[in-house]
Design an enzyme around this catalytic site. Structure first.
Site, mmCIF file in Angstrom:
data_model
loop_
_atom_site.group_PDB
_atom_site.id
_atom_site.type_symbol
_atom_site.label_atom_id
_atom_site.label_comp_id
_atom_site.label_asym_id
_atom_site.label_seq_id
_atom_site.Cartn_x
_atom_site.Cartn_y
_atom_site.Cartn_z
ATOM 1 N N ASP A 113 -1.937 30.591 38.987
ATOM 2 C CA ASP A 113 -1.356 31.268 37.843
ATOM 3 C C ASP A 113 -2.034 30.549 36.651
ATOM 4 O OD1 ASP A 113 0.619 32.393 39.273
ATOM 5 O OD2 ASP A 113 2.122 30.898 38.669
HETATM 6 N N1 URA Z 1 2.916 28.960 43.305
HETATM 7 C C1 URA Z 1 3.097 29.242 41.852
HETATM 8 O O1 URA Z 1 4.233 29.450 41.513
HETATM 9 N N2 URA Z 1 2.059 29.497 41.044
HETATM 10 C C2 URA Z 1 0.790 29.100 41.402
HETATM 11 O O2 URA Z 1 -0.340 29.134 40.740
HETATM 12 C C3 URA Z 1 0.507 28.834 42.846
HETATM 13 C C4 URA Z 1 1.845 28.718 43.470
#
Ligand code: URA
Length: 255
Positions: A113
């Site tokens: 993310d």
């Molecule tokens: N899980 C999440 O919630 N976000 C990420 O970036 C990676 C794994």
């Protein structure tokens, strides 16, 4: 005959060589060749279809040596505020952080993310990416997180059993390790190992437990571990050993 084929297989067209190294489109390269801007082993080459052996021939564009790399593998410590994509109209991408890249076809292996930090493999090796990302391979991904809200007493067991993160979507067993608690257990620092990569998976798993992830960082993926000397935004090439381990790790994990 087999030996002849093997030798020929290493050769590629001059325009493909330069296009793959991000020096322009095939038609732009044709024009560069026509203008005498390209040389092979010091001799100007006007034929873009000329075959090159990257191991033997030296290609120059405007007097600058253009080295060839069939595959590139970078370990990036992804910073926050950058997207795991090859192109984006609003945000800087993880690819633009790899300033020394030779190839123009690099991509991130999986997504973090925008507000997640940590280990991201950047390569153009599609087979390796497939081995690491295939849902059938169950490659371990380890995350560190700071979590707000009190974790339920059975948090570890529930993570181990798998959680329903949305209707009908059940996660595979995950390992939760609680590293420490904040005051009154109202927050915690944890390490979580998951074996798949569903959208916002870690954040959604903690939401099911009534908590929220306020900081997330990936520490490892398969055999590849984040180099603690890399600050967010910094990167380095993988070693030959790391590449070999990742390839065999992906193959072994067929279950
Ligand atoms: N899980 C999440 O919630 N976000 C990420 O970036 C990676 C794994």
């Amino acid at each position: 005959m087999a030996r002849v084929k093997e030798i020929m297989a290493k050769e590629i067209r001059l325009d493909k060589y330069l296009a793959e190294m991000g020096q322009g489109t095939r038609s732009q390269i044709k024009e560069m060749a026509r203008k005498g801007r390209i040389s092979v082993d010091g001799i100007p080459e006007k034929k873009p279809e000329r075959k090159i052996d990257p191991a033997c021939n030296q290609v120059e564009l405007d007097g600058r040596i253009i080295e060839y790399a069939k595959y590139e593998y970078y370990l990036l410590n992804k910073p926050q505020g950058v997207v795991s994509a090859t192109e984006d109209s609003r945000y800087e991408t993880v690819i633009s952080l790899i300033r020394d890249r030779k190839r123009d076809d690099l991509f991130p292996v999986g997504r973090l993310d925008i507000d997640t930090e940590g280990l991201l493999l950047i390569t153009n090796d599609g087979d390796l990416a497939h081995q690491l990302l295939s849902p059938k391979k169950h490659v371990d991904k380890v995350y560190f997180a700071r979590v707000d809200g009190e974790l339920p007493a059975d948090a570890k067991n529930r993570m181990k059993e798998g959680l329903e993160i949305s209707e009908g979507i059940l996660t595979l067993p995950a390992d939760l390790e609680i590293l420490n608690y904040g005051q009154n257990r109202a927050s915690s620092e944890i390490r979580l190992t998951i074996r798949e990569g569903k959208f916002h998976q870690v954040k959604r798993m903690f939401e099911v437990l009534g908590c929220s992830v306020v900081y997330l960082k990936r520490l490892s993926m398969g055999s590849l571990t984040l180099d603690e000397t890399l600050e967010p935004g910094q990167y380095r090439l993988l070693t030959e050993e790391e590449i070999g381990e990742l390839k065999s790790h992906g193959k072994e994990r067929k279950a």
